[in-house]
Design an enzyme around this catalytic site. Structure first.
Site, mmCIF file in Angstrom:
data_model
loop_
_atom_site.group_PDB
_atom_site.id
_atom_site.type_symbol
_atom_site.label_atom_id
_atom_site.label_comp_id
_atom_site.label_asym_id
_atom_site.label_seq_id
_atom_site.Cartn_x
_atom_site.Cartn_y
_atom_site.Cartn_z
ATOM 1 N N SER A 141 6.213 4.691 3.858
ATOM 2 C CA SER A 141 5.106 4.333 5.067
ATOM 3 C C SER A 141 5.726 4.475 6.288
ATOM 4 O O SER A 141 6.964 4.858 6.764
ATOM 5 C CB SER A 141 5.122 2.545 4.827
ATOM 6 O OG SER A 141 4.572 2.006 5.982
ATOM 7 N N TYR A 154 9.429 -5.540 3.490
ATOM 8 C CA TYR A 154 8.913 -4.387 3.085
ATOM 9 C C TYR A 154 9.416 -3.150 3.934
ATOM 10 O O TYR A 154 9.460 -2.017 3.484
ATOM 11 C CB TYR A 154 7.236 -4.534 3.884
ATOM 12 C CG TYR A 154 6.349 -3.283 3.300
ATOM 13 C CD1 TYR A 154 5.962 -3.147 2.130
ATOM 14 C CD2 TYR A 154 6.038 -2.407 4.475
ATOM 15 C CE1 TYR A 154 4.889 -2.204 2.009
ATOM 16 C CE2 TYR A 154 4.901 -1.554 4.132
ATOM 17 C CZ TYR A 154 4.476 -1.228 3.055
ATOM 18 O OH TYR A 154 3.624 -0.286 2.793
HETATM 19 P P1 NAD Z 1 -3.320 -1.233 -3.857
HETATM 20 O O1 NAD Z 1 -3.098 -2.738 -3.979
HETATM 21 O O2 NAD Z 1 -4.746 -0.892 -3.631
HETATM 22 O O3 NAD Z 1 -2.531 -0.747 -5.233
HETATM 23 C C1 NAD Z 1 -1.254 -1.042 -5.720
HETATM 24 C C2 NAD Z 1 -1.582 -0.711 -7.139
HETATM 25 O O4 NAD Z 1 0.135 -1.026 -7.761
HETATM 26 C C3 NAD Z 1 -2.231 -1.743 -7.781
HETATM 27 O O5 NAD Z 1 -2.929 -0.962 -8.706
HETATM 28 C C4 NAD Z 1 -1.216 -2.684 -8.576
HETATM 29 O O6 NAD Z 1 -1.660 -3.179 -9.791
HETATM 30 C C5 NAD Z 1 -0.001 -1.954 -8.612
HETATM 31 N N1 NAD Z 1 1.057 -2.418 -8.829
HETATM 32 C C6 NAD Z 1 1.567 -3.536 -8.190
HETATM 33 N N2 NAD Z 1 2.884 -4.093 -8.583
HETATM 34 C C7 NAD Z 1 3.121 -3.236 -9.629
HETATM 35 C C8 NAD Z 1 4.136 -3.023 -10.653
HETATM 36 N N3 NAD Z 1 5.364 -4.210 -10.615
HETATM 37 N N4 NAD Z 1 4.144 -2.220 -11.517
HETATM 38 C C9 NAD Z 1 3.059 -1.301 -11.581
HETATM 39 N N5 NAD Z 1 2.253 -1.372 -11.017
HETATM 40 C C10 NAD Z 1 2.027 -2.354 -9.819
HETATM 41 O O7 NAD Z 1 -2.159 -1.013 -2.504
HETATM 42 P P2 NAD Z 1 -2.205 0.443 -1.655
HETATM 43 O O8 NAD Z 1 -2.474 0.192 -0.378
HETATM 44 O O9 NAD Z 1 -2.838 1.846 -2.609
HETATM 45 O O10 NAD Z 1 -0.597 0.799 -1.911
HETATM 46 C C11 NAD Z 1 -0.087 1.969 -2.571
HETATM 47 C C12 NAD Z 1 1.422 2.014 -2.037
HETATM 48 O O11 NAD Z 1 1.081 2.654 -0.890
HETATM 49 C C13 NAD Z 1 2.490 0.906 -1.664
HETATM 50 O O12 NAD Z 1 3.772 1.582 -2.113
HETATM 51 C C14 NAD Z 1 2.247 0.728 -0.480
HETATM 52 O O13 NAD Z 1 3.458 0.171 0.197
HETATM 53 C C15 NAD Z 1 2.035 2.127 0.062
HETATM 54 N N6 NAD Z 1 1.471 2.055 1.535
HETATM 55 C C16 NAD Z 1 0.188 1.568 1.710
HETATM 56 C C17 NAD Z 1 -0.268 1.594 3.084
HETATM 57 C C18 NAD Z 1 -1.780 1.012 3.191
HETATM 58 O O14 NAD Z 1 -1.837 0.836 4.518
HETATM 59 N N7 NAD Z 1 -2.403 0.643 2.493
HETATM 60 C C19 NAD Z 1 0.444 2.207 4.222
HETATM 61 C C20 NAD Z 1 1.608 2.750 3.768
HETATM 62 C C21 NAD Z 1 2.114 2.711 2.475
#
Ligand code: NAD
Length: 259
Positions: A141, A154
């Site tokens: 991130s 985080y």
């Molecule tokens: P999201 O909530 O849309 O998807 C996350 C997925 O992870 C879900 O399908 C959930 O069921 C799954 N999950 C959660 N806990 C789990 C576990 N213990 N085992 C297996 N699966 C699990 O979120 P997103 O925004 O797509 O995030 C995905 C990644 O991107 C994360 O690591 C997040 O930190 C990172 N990220 C997101 C953003 C943002 O702005 N959305 C920015 C930077 C980084």
């Protein structure tokens, strides 16, 4: 087709960024594993890929459970015999100032983001080493490089992923395995939607201000990064042909963070 016949395991691929990565990998010829806590949503994501002509399977996996991670990878090996790409992407967000941050929440955050990356890497590496090639991608991130209030666990976990990635890059280099980290800015997914009202309450500002000021205030154009943007970066890392690109991190954030 940049990933013809490659087997790509994407954790957290039932939703958001992971789902978009699974889709672009499948569209580029990969056999994709949707590994997620939520098996129903993972199965639906896999069915959607299959319906549009791709190859995908869903695997139930809590990335904090060594047993479930190992079982999931064993299923992939039994079905397809190899793992070429791992995208360790599963993640959640819990916001609170440190003095109110429940210790249980801290441990849960570090478990999903850090233990998850460690356990999935540990499970796939022997298969990559045996094949003499592989690519591991961690979902970092901007918070791998920058701090924000309310996000102690985080920010700590996302910084930690840079370290783990660099160690695996050094251990895996001579065995043909590379690791890189993608560092997105804010992407409009359920993970972000959930924290808009939470941050508004905690910071005592409106939800609109959270979006415009806290999330996008330091971008060059006030725009969210999209799941498609991050999927393109994930495709680039997965398809890159040599170890020239390893131990690196790439920020895609509309200029929020520049280096
Ligand atoms: P999201 O909530 O849309 O998807 C996350 C997925 O992870 C879900 O399908 C959930 O069921 C799954 N999950 C959660 N806990 C789990 C576990 N213990 N085992 C297996 N699966 C699990 O979120 P997103 O925004 O797509 O995030 C995905 C990644 O991107 C994360 O690591 C997040 O930190 C990172 N990220 C997101 C953003 C943002 O702005 N959305 C920015 C930077 C980084």
């Amino acid at each position: 087709m940049k990933l013809n016949d490659k087997v790509c395991v994407v954790t957290g691929a039932a939703s958001g960024i992971g789902k978009a990565i699974a889709q672009i990998y499948a569209a580029n010829g990969a056999r994709v594993v949707i590994a997620d806590l939520n098996l129903d949503a993972a199965s639906k994501a896999a069915e959607d890929i299959t319906a549009s002509g791709g190859t995908a399977m869903a695997v139930a996996m809590d990335v904090t459970s060594e047993e479930q991670v190992n079982d999931g990878v064993a299923k992939v090996i039994a079905a397809w015999g190899q793992v070429d790409v791992l995208v360790s992407n599963a993640g959640i967000q819990i916001v609170n100032p440190v003095e109110n941050y429940a210790y249980a929440d801290w441990k849960k955050m570090l478990a999903i983001h850090l233990d998850g990356a460690f356990l999935t890497s540990k499970a796939v590496l022997p298969h990559m080493y045996a094949a003499g090639s592989g690519s591991i991608i961690f979902m970092g991130s901007v918070h791998s490089k920058e701090a924000s209030p309310l996000k102690s666990a985080y920010v700590t976990a996302k910084h930690g992923l840079l370290g783990l990635s660099r160690v695996i890059a050094k251990e895996g280099g001579k065995k043909g395995v590379r690791t890189n980290v993608i560092c997105p800015g804010f992407v409009r997914t359920p993970l972000v939607d959930k924290q808009i009202p939470e941050q508004a309450k905690e910071l005592n500002i409106s939800e609109d201000e959270v979006v415009k000021r806290v999330m996008l205030g330091q971008t060059v154009d006030g725009e969210f990064t999209t799941v498609e943007d991050i999927a393109e970066v994930a495709l680039f890392f997965a398809a890159f042909p040599t170890n020239a690109l390893t131990g690196q991190s790439l920020v895609a954030s509309h200029g929020w963070f520049m280096e």
